[in-house]
Design a protein around this motif. Structure first.
Motif, short mmCIF file in Angstrom:
data_model
loop_
_atom_site.label_atom_id
_atom_site.label_comp_id
_atom_site.label_asym_id
_atom_site.label_seq_id
_atom_site.Cartn_x
_atom_site.Cartn_y
_atom_site.Cartn_z
N LEU A 1 0.83 -1.21 0.00
CA LEU A 1 0.00 0.00 0.00
C LEU A 1 0.86 1.26 0.00
CD1 LEU A 1 -2.76 -1.16 2.49
CD2 LEU A 1 -3.04 -0.77 0.04
N ARG A 2 1.98 1.22 0.73
CA ARG A 2 2.88 2.36 0.70
C ARG A 2 3.42 2.59 -0.71
NH1 ARG A 2 7.86 2.75 4.86
NH2 ARG A 2 6.31 3.85 6.14
N ASP A 3 3.78 1.50 -1.39
CA ASP A 3 4.26 1.62 -2.77
C ASP A 3 3.20 2.21 -3.69
OD1 ASP A 3 6.66 0.52 -1.97
OD2 ASP A 3 6.21 -1.49 -2.71
N ALA A 4 1.91 2.01 -3.31
CA ALA A 4 0.81 2.57 -4.09
C ALA A 4 0.50 4.01 -3.71
CB ALA A 4 -0.44 1.70 -3.91
N GLY A 5 1.29 4.58 -2.79
CA GLY A 5 1.12 5.98 -2.43
C GLY A 5 0.24 6.23 -1.23
N LYS A 6 -0.10 5.18 -0.48
CA LYS A 6 -0.96 5.35 0.69
C LYS A 6 -0.12 5.58 1.95
CE LYS A 6 -4.14 3.98 -2.19
NZ LYS A 6 -4.91 4.99 -2.96
N GLU A 7 -0.64 6.37 2.87
CA GLU A 7 -0.06 6.45 4.20
C GLU A 7 -0.57 5.26 4.99
OE1 GLU A 7 0.17 9.38 8.12
OE2 GLU A 7 -1.46 9.61 6.67
N VAL A 8 0.31 4.50 5.60
CA VAL A 8 -0.07 3.30 6.33
C VAL A 8 0.14 3.52 7.83
CG1 VAL A 8 0.43 0.85 6.71
CG2 VAL A 8 0.46 1.80 4.39
N VAL A 9 -0.84 3.10 8.61
CA VAL A 9 -0.78 3.19 10.07
C VAL A 9 -1.02 1.79 10.64
CG1 VAL A 9 -1.68 4.30 12.14
CG2 VAL A 9 -1.71 5.53 9.95
N LEU A 10 -0.19 1.35 11.57
CA LEU A 10 -0.37 0.06 12.22
C LEU A 10 -1.20 0.25 13.49
CD1 LEU A 10 3.19 -1.57 11.91
CD2 LEU A 10 1.25 -1.66 10.32
N SER A 11 -2.30 -0.48 13.59
CA SER A 11 -3.22 -0.35 14.71
C SER A 11 -2.93 -1.40 15.78
CB SER A 11 -4.67 -0.50 14.24
OG SER A 11 -5.02 0.54 13.35
N THR A 12 -3.04 -1.01 17.04
CA THR A 12 -2.82 -1.94 18.15
C THR A 12 -4.14 -2.50 18.64
OG1 THR A 12 -3.01 -0.28 19.92
CG2 THR A 12 -0.86 -0.53 18.85
N PRO A 13 -4.13 -3.64 19.34
CA PRO A 13 -5.37 -4.20 19.90
C PRO A 13 -6.02 -3.22 20.88
CG PRO A 13 -3.59 -5.81 19.98
CD PRO A 13 -2.96 -4.50 19.61
N VAL A 14 -7.34 -3.31 20.96
CA VAL A 14 -8.08 -2.43 21.88
C VAL A 14 -8.10 -3.00 23.29
CG1 VAL A 14 -10.33 -1.39 22.37
CG2 VAL A 14 -9.50 -1.51 20.01
N LEU A 15 -8.41 -4.28 23.41
CA LEU A 15 -8.49 -4.94 24.71
C LEU A 15 -7.25 -5.82 24.88
CD1 LEU A 15 -10.27 -5.37 27.23
CD2 LEU A 15 -11.30 -7.33 26.04
N VAL A 16 -6.29 -5.34 25.66
CA VAL A 16 -5.02 -6.05 25.84
C VAL A 16 -5.09 -6.84 27.14
CG1 VAL A 16 -2.52 -5.81 26.07
CG2 VAL A 16 -3.79 -4.29 24.53
N GLU A 17 -5.15 -8.17 27.04
CA GLU A 17 -5.30 -8.98 28.25
C GLU A 17 -4.47 -10.26 28.23
OE1 GLU A 17 -9.28 -10.31 28.71
OE2 GLU A 17 -9.45 -11.08 26.67
N SER A 18 -3.74 -10.53 27.17
CA SER A 18 -2.95 -11.76 27.08
C SER A 18 -1.55 -11.43 26.60
CB SER A 18 -3.61 -12.75 26.11
OG SER A 18 -3.50 -12.28 24.77
N ASP A 19 -0.66 -12.38 26.74
CA ASP A 19 0.71 -12.20 26.24
C ASP A 19 0.73 -11.96 24.74
OD1 ASP A 19 1.66 -12.53 28.79
OD2 ASP A 19 2.20 -14.64 28.53
N THR A 20 -0.19 -12.62 24.03
CA THR A 20 -0.26 -12.43 22.57
C THR A 20 -0.66 -11.00 22.24
OG1 THR A 20 -0.89 -14.75 22.28
CG2 THR A 20 -1.33 -13.26 20.44
N ASP A 21 -1.63 -10.46 22.98
CA ASP A 21 -2.05 -9.08 22.76
C ASP A 21 -0.89 -8.12 23.01
OD1 ASP A 21 -4.59 -10.13 22.43
OD2 ASP A 21 -5.23 -9.68 24.47
N ILE A 22 -0.15 -8.35 24.11
CA ILE A 22 0.97 -7.49 24.45
C ILE A 22 2.05 -7.57 23.38
CG2 ILE A 22 2.84 -7.12 26.12
CD1 ILE A 22 0.89 -8.13 28.29
N ALA A 23 2.30 -8.78 22.89
CA ALA A 23 3.33 -8.95 21.86
C ALA A 23 2.98 -8.19 20.59
CB ALA A 23 3.53 -10.44 21.56
#
Length: 321
Positions: A85-107
Protein backbone atom coordinates in the motif's frame (compact mmCIF):
# COMPACT_ATOMS: atom_id res chain seq x y z
CA UNK A 1 -18.06 -14.15 1.49
CA UNK A 2 -19.31 -12.00 -1.33
CA UNK A 3 -17.14 -10.58 -4.07
CA UNK A 4 -14.96 -7.65 -3.03
CA UNK A 5 -15.62 -4.93 -5.62
CA UNK A 6 -12.63 -3.27 -7.17
CA UNK A 7 -12.62 0.49 -7.55
CA UNK A 8 -10.93 3.17 -9.61
CA UNK A 9 -9.54 6.43 -8.33
CA UNK A 10 -11.80 9.37 -9.09
CA UNK A 11 -9.93 12.30 -10.58
CA UNK A 12 -11.54 15.42 -11.96
CA UNK A 13 -10.25 16.37 -15.42
CA UNK A 14 -9.11 19.93 -16.00
CA UNK A 15 -12.09 20.61 -18.23
CA UNK A 16 -14.48 19.62 -15.45
CA UNK A 17 -12.62 21.77 -12.94
CA UNK A 18 -12.92 24.74 -15.28
CA UNK A 19 -16.65 24.18 -15.60
CA UNK A 20 -17.01 24.04 -11.80
CA UNK A 21 -15.15 27.07 -10.42
CA UNK A 22 -16.58 26.45 -6.94
CA UNK A 23 -14.66 23.16 -6.72
CA UNK A 24 -11.38 24.94 -5.93
CA UNK A 25 -12.99 26.44 -2.81
CA UNK A 26 -14.32 23.14 -1.52
CA UNK A 27 -12.88 22.30 1.91
CA UNK A 28 -10.43 19.44 1.71
CA UNK A 29 -10.34 16.27 3.76
CA UNK A 30 -8.44 13.01 3.66
CA UNK A 31 -10.14 9.63 3.32
CA UNK A 32 -9.01 6.96 5.76
CA UNK A 33 -9.79 3.26 5.74
CA UNK A 34 -9.99 1.99 9.30
CA UNK A 35 -8.61 -1.36 10.48
CA UNK A 36 -10.44 -4.50 9.38
CA UNK A 37 -12.64 -5.43 12.34
CA UNK A 38 -13.88 -8.79 11.02
CA UNK A 39 -12.23 -12.16 10.50
CA UNK A 40 -11.96 -12.88 6.78
CA UNK A 41 -10.15 -15.67 4.95
CA UNK A 42 -6.62 -14.80 3.94
CA UNK A 43 -7.36 -14.60 0.21
CA UNK A 44 -10.31 -12.28 0.81
CA UNK A 45 -8.11 -9.96 2.86
CA UNK A 46 -5.41 -9.88 0.19
CA UNK A 47 -7.97 -9.29 -2.57
CA UNK A 48 -9.57 -6.47 -0.60
CA UNK A 49 -6.34 -4.59 0.00
CA UNK A 50 -5.26 -5.10 -3.61
CA UNK A 51 -8.43 -3.18 -4.51
CA UNK A 52 -7.67 -0.56 -1.87
CA UNK A 53 -4.31 0.10 -3.55
CA UNK A 54 -6.20 1.50 -6.55
CA UNK A 55 -8.85 3.35 -4.53
CA UNK A 56 -8.84 7.10 -3.68
CA UNK A 57 -7.88 6.37 -0.07
CA UNK A 58 -5.21 8.51 1.58
CA UNK A 59 -4.58 6.57 4.79
CA UNK A 60 -4.98 2.87 5.59
CA UNK A 61 -4.98 1.36 9.08
CA UNK A 62 -3.75 -2.23 9.29
CA UNK A 63 -3.59 -4.87 11.99
CA UNK A 64 -5.74 -6.96 14.30
CA UNK A 65 -7.54 -4.75 16.79
CA UNK A 66 -10.30 -7.10 17.96
CA UNK A 67 -8.92 -10.59 18.70
CA UNK A 68 -5.31 -11.73 18.33
CA UNK A 69 -6.46 -15.37 18.16
CA UNK A 70 -7.37 -14.58 14.57
CA UNK A 71 -4.39 -15.84 12.61
CA UNK A 72 -5.24 -15.81 8.88
CA UNK A 73 -2.97 -12.76 8.54
CA UNK A 74 0.03 -12.66 10.85
CA UNK A 75 2.21 -9.69 11.71
CA UNK A 76 4.74 -10.32 8.92
CA UNK A 77 1.94 -10.51 6.34
CA UNK A 78 0.38 -7.28 7.62
CA UNK A 79 3.77 -5.68 6.99
CA UNK A 80 3.81 -7.05 3.44
CA UNK A 81 0.38 -5.52 2.84
CA UNK A 82 1.64 -2.28 4.39
CA UNK A 83 4.58 -2.14 2.00
CA UNK A 84 2.34 -2.83 -1.00
CA UNK A 85 0.00 0.00 0.00
CA UNK A 86 2.88 2.36 0.70
CA UNK A 87 4.26 1.62 -2.77
CA UNK A 88 0.81 2.57 -4.09
CA UNK A 89 1.12 5.98 -2.43
CA UNK A 90 -0.96 5.35 0.69
CA UNK A 91 -0.06 6.45 4.20
CA UNK A 92 -0.07 3.30 6.33
CA UNK A 93 -0.78 3.19 10.07
CA UNK A 94 -0.37 0.06 12.22
CA UNK A 95 -3.22 -0.35 14.71
CA UNK A 96 -2.82 -1.94 18.15
CA UNK A 97 -5.37 -4.20 19.90
CA UNK A 98 -8.08 -2.43 21.88
CA UNK A 99 -8.49 -4.94 24.71
CA UNK A 100 -5.02 -6.05 25.84
CA UNK A 101 -5.30 -8.98 28.25
CA UNK A 102 -2.95 -11.76 27.08
CA UNK A 103 0.71 -12.20 26.24
CA UNK A 104 -0.26 -12.43 22.57
CA UNK A 105 -2.05 -9.08 22.76
CA UNK A 106 0.97 -7.49 24.45
CA UNK A 107 3.33 -8.95 21.86
CA UNK A 108 1.29 -7.54 18.95
CA UNK A 109 1.04 -4.16 20.66
CA UNK A 110 4.80 -4.01 21.23
CA UNK A 111 5.62 -5.11 17.68
CA UNK A 112 3.51 -2.27 16.35
CA UNK A 113 4.71 0.36 18.81
CA UNK A 114 8.41 -0.40 18.81
CA UNK A 115 8.89 -0.04 15.06
CA UNK A 116 9.37 3.29 13.31
CA UNK A 117 8.68 2.39 9.69
CA UNK A 118 4.99 3.26 10.05
CA UNK A 119 2.84 5.51 12.17
CA UNK A 120 0.93 3.74 14.97
CA UNK A 121 -2.70 3.95 16.07
CA UNK A 122 -2.66 3.52 19.86
CA UNK A 123 -5.96 1.98 20.91
CA UNK A 124 -5.34 1.73 24.65
CA UNK A 125 -3.22 3.56 27.22
CA UNK A 126 -0.69 0.74 27.31
CA UNK A 127 0.07 1.43 23.66
CA UNK A 128 0.23 5.16 24.40
CA UNK A 129 2.81 4.48 27.10
CA UNK A 130 4.78 2.11 24.86
CA UNK A 131 4.79 4.68 22.06
CA UNK A 132 5.35 7.79 24.24
CA UNK A 133 7.86 10.20 22.75
CA UNK A 134 7.28 8.99 19.20
CA UNK A 135 4.44 9.98 16.87
CA UNK A 136 1.15 8.12 17.08
CA UNK A 137 -2.56 8.54 16.37
CA UNK A 138 -4.92 8.18 19.32
CA UNK A 139 -7.59 5.60 18.45
CA UNK A 140 -11.35 6.13 18.93
CA UNK A 141 -11.43 3.98 22.08
CA UNK A 142 -9.20 6.38 24.03
CA UNK A 143 -12.40 8.43 24.51
CA UNK A 144 -10.99 11.90 23.85
CA UNK A 145 -13.93 14.21 24.45
CA UNK A 146 -12.23 17.51 25.27
CA UNK A 147 -9.18 19.54 24.34
CA UNK A 148 -7.28 19.00 27.62
CA UNK A 149 -7.12 15.26 26.96
CA UNK A 150 -6.05 15.87 23.38
CA UNK A 151 -3.35 18.29 24.55
CA UNK A 152 -2.10 15.71 27.07
CA UNK A 153 -1.85 13.08 24.32
CA UNK A 154 -0.13 15.57 22.01
CA UNK A 155 2.46 16.11 24.73
CA UNK A 156 3.17 12.37 24.65
CA UNK A 157 3.60 12.36 20.88
CA UNK A 158 0.10 12.20 19.39
CA UNK A 159 -0.05 13.82 15.97
CA UNK A 160 -3.75 13.09 15.62
CA UNK A 161 -6.74 11.54 17.28
CA UNK A 162 -9.87 9.71 16.14
CA UNK A 163 -12.97 11.15 17.79
CA UNK A 164 -15.19 8.76 19.79
CA UNK A 165 -17.98 7.37 17.63
CA UNK A 166 -20.64 8.64 20.10
CA UNK A 167 -19.55 12.28 19.73
CA UNK A 168 -22.19 14.71 18.44
CA UNK A 169 -21.51 17.33 15.80
CA UNK A 170 -21.43 20.32 18.14
CA UNK A 171 -18.92 18.67 20.49
CA UNK A 172 -16.74 17.63 17.56
CA UNK A 173 -16.74 21.22 16.27
CA UNK A 174 -15.69 22.49 19.72
CA UNK A 175 -12.91 19.89 19.95
CA UNK A 176 -11.67 20.78 16.46
CA UNK A 177 -11.61 24.48 17.31
CA UNK A 178 -9.61 23.90 20.52
CA UNK A 179 -7.20 21.22 19.30
CA UNK A 180 -3.48 21.87 19.70
CA UNK A 181 -1.68 23.26 16.67
CA UNK A 182 -0.45 20.53 14.34
CA UNK A 183 -2.85 17.92 15.72
CA UNK A 184 -5.24 16.33 13.23
CA UNK A 185 -8.74 15.13 14.06
CA UNK A 186 -10.27 12.11 12.36
CA UNK A 187 -13.95 11.16 12.46
CA UNK A 188 -15.75 7.88 11.78
CA UNK A 189 -18.24 8.48 8.94
CA UNK A 190 -19.35 5.08 7.60
CA UNK A 191 -19.73 1.53 8.87
CA UNK A 192 -21.10 -0.40 11.81
CA UNK A 193 -20.16 1.47 14.97
CA UNK A 194 -17.63 -0.25 17.26
CA UNK A 195 -19.22 0.29 20.67
CA UNK A 196 -17.71 -1.93 23.36
CA UNK A 197 -15.31 -4.77 24.14
CA UNK A 198 -15.52 -7.61 26.63
CA UNK A 199 -13.24 -10.37 27.88
CA UNK A 200 -16.04 -12.76 26.85
CA UNK A 201 -16.39 -13.80 23.21
CA UNK A 202 -20.04 -13.37 22.30
CA UNK A 203 -19.75 -15.17 18.97
CA UNK A 204 -18.34 -18.27 20.71
CA UNK A 205 -21.04 -18.04 23.39
CA UNK A 206 -23.73 -17.89 20.69
CA UNK A 207 -22.45 -21.25 19.45
CA UNK A 208 -22.11 -22.61 23.02
CA UNK A 209 -18.34 -22.72 22.70
CA UNK A 210 -15.58 -21.60 25.03
CA UNK A 211 -13.55 -18.57 24.04
CA UNK A 212 -10.33 -20.60 23.91
CA UNK A 213 -11.96 -23.25 21.69
CA UNK A 214 -14.14 -20.99 19.57
CA UNK A 215 -13.47 -22.86 16.31
CA UNK A 216 -12.93 -19.39 14.80
CA UNK A 217 -16.66 -19.05 14.18
CA UNK A 218 -16.19 -15.30 13.52
CA UNK A 219 -15.18 -16.29 10.00
CA UNK A 220 -18.76 -17.41 9.36
CA UNK A 221 -19.89 -13.77 9.69
CA UNK A 222 -17.96 -11.44 7.34
CA UNK A 223 -19.89 -8.42 8.68
CA UNK A 224 -20.60 -9.74 12.19
CA UNK A 225 -23.55 -11.63 13.68
CA UNK A 226 -26.63 -9.44 14.10
CA UNK A 227 -28.54 -9.87 17.36
CA UNK A 228 -32.18 -8.83 17.70
CA UNK A 229 -34.37 -7.81 20.61
CA UNK A 230 -37.26 -9.98 21.79
CA UNK A 231 -39.48 -7.92 19.49
CA UNK A 232 -37.32 -8.80 16.49
CA UNK A 233 -35.56 -5.43 16.07
CA UNK A 234 -31.91 -5.65 14.99
CA UNK A 235 -30.06 -4.04 17.88
CA UNK A 236 -26.41 -5.13 18.16
CA UNK A 237 -23.85 -6.90 16.02
CA UNK A 238 -21.65 -9.51 17.70
CA UNK A 239 -18.07 -9.60 16.45
CA UNK A 240 -16.16 -11.87 18.79
CA UNK A 241 -15.28 -9.85 21.90
CA UNK A 242 -16.53 -6.67 20.23
CA UNK A 243 -20.08 -5.33 20.27
CA UNK A 244 -21.09 -3.16 17.33
CA UNK A 245 -24.24 -1.39 16.24
CA UNK A 246 -26.61 -3.36 14.05
CA UNK A 247 -27.20 -0.20 12.05
CA UNK A 248 -24.62 1.40 9.77
CA UNK A 249 -23.41 4.91 10.48
CA UNK A 250 -23.67 7.16 7.42
CA UNK A 251 -22.31 10.68 7.82
CA UNK A 252 -21.28 11.17 4.19
CA UNK A 253 -23.75 14.06 3.98
CA UNK A 254 -21.76 15.81 6.75
CA UNK A 255 -18.36 15.39 5.07
CA UNK A 256 -17.90 19.00 3.95
CA UNK A 257 -19.25 20.39 7.23
CA UNK A 258 -16.72 18.27 9.11
CA UNK A 259 -13.94 19.57 6.87
CA UNK A 260 -15.06 23.16 7.45
CA UNK A 261 -14.94 22.69 11.22
CA UNK A 262 -11.38 21.39 10.99
CA UNK A 263 -11.69 17.60 10.82
CA UNK A 264 -8.85 16.57 8.53
CA UNK A 265 -9.56 12.86 7.97
CA UNK A 266 -12.80 10.92 7.49
CA UNK A 267 -12.79 7.19 8.35
CA UNK A 268 -14.60 4.45 6.47
CA UNK A 269 -14.73 1.05 8.19
CA UNK A 270 -14.12 -2.04 5.99
CA UNK A 271 -17.08 -4.33 5.31
CA UNK A 272 -17.49 -7.16 2.85
CA UNK A 273 -19.63 -5.02 0.53
CA UNK A 274 -20.06 -1.32 -0.10
CA UNK A 275 -16.82 -0.05 1.41
CA UNK A 276 -15.03 1.11 -1.72
CA UNK A 277 -18.22 2.45 -3.26
CA UNK A 278 -18.54 4.77 -0.25
CA UNK A 279 -14.89 5.76 -0.67
CA UNK A 280 -15.66 6.69 -4.27
CA UNK A 281 -18.60 8.82 -3.16
CA UNK A 282 -16.49 10.67 -0.60
CA UNK A 283 -13.82 11.27 -3.25
CA UNK A 284 -16.48 12.67 -5.58
CA UNK A 285 -17.78 14.98 -2.83
CA UNK A 286 -14.22 16.16 -2.16
CA UNK A 287 -13.67 16.84 -5.86
CA UNK A 288 -16.93 18.79 -6.19
CA UNK A 289 -18.42 16.17 -8.52
CA UNK A 290 -21.18 15.13 -6.13
CA UNK A 291 -23.39 17.08 -3.74
CA UNK A 292 -23.04 15.95 -0.11
CA UNK A 293 -25.72 13.36 0.65
CA UNK A 294 -26.19 10.09 2.46
CA UNK A 295 -24.33 7.32 0.67
CA UNK A 296 -27.41 5.11 0.50
CA UNK A 297 -25.10 2.12 1.01
CA UNK A 298 -25.16 -0.21 4.00
CA UNK A 299 -23.51 -3.59 4.62
CA UNK A 300 -25.68 -6.72 4.57
CA UNK A 301 -28.90 -4.74 4.32
CA UNK A 302 -28.38 -2.89 7.62
CA UNK A 303 -30.46 0.21 8.30
CA UNK A 304 -28.57 3.55 8.34
CA UNK A 305 -28.06 5.60 11.49
CA UNK A 306 -26.72 9.03 12.43
CA UNK A 307 -28.37 9.67 15.78
CA UNK A 308 -25.23 10.44 17.76
CA UNK A 309 -24.29 13.22 15.36
CA UNK A 310 -27.58 14.96 16.14
CA UNK A 311 -27.39 14.38 19.89
CA UNK A 312 -29.95 11.60 19.81
CA UNK A 313 -29.88 7.85 20.42
CA UNK A 314 -27.23 6.41 18.13
CA UNK A 315 -29.64 4.01 16.45
CA UNK A 316 -31.78 6.90 15.16
CA UNK A 317 -31.75 8.08 11.55
CA UNK A 318 -32.38 11.68 10.54
CA UNK A 319 -32.54 12.08 6.78
CA UNK A 320 -30.10 14.77 5.57
CA UNK A 321 -31.74 17.94 4.30
Amino acid sequence: MGHMPATMELSMPHTAAAAMPHAAAMPGFGIALGPLLYYWPREAVLQFYASVADAPVDRVYLGETVCTRRHEIRHAQWLEIAQMLRDAGKEVVLSTPVLVESDTDIAWMRRACEQDDYLVEANDLGAVRCRAGRPFVGGPHLNVYHADTLAWLAGLGAVGCVAPVEMDGATLAALAAARPAGTQLEAFVWGRLPLAFSARCFTARHHRLRKDSCEFRCMDYPDGLVAATGEGQAFFTLNGVQTQSATCLDLCAEALDMARMGVGMLRVSPHSTGTLAVVQQLAAIRAGQRAPAASGITPAGAEPCNGYWHGRAGIAWEAPA
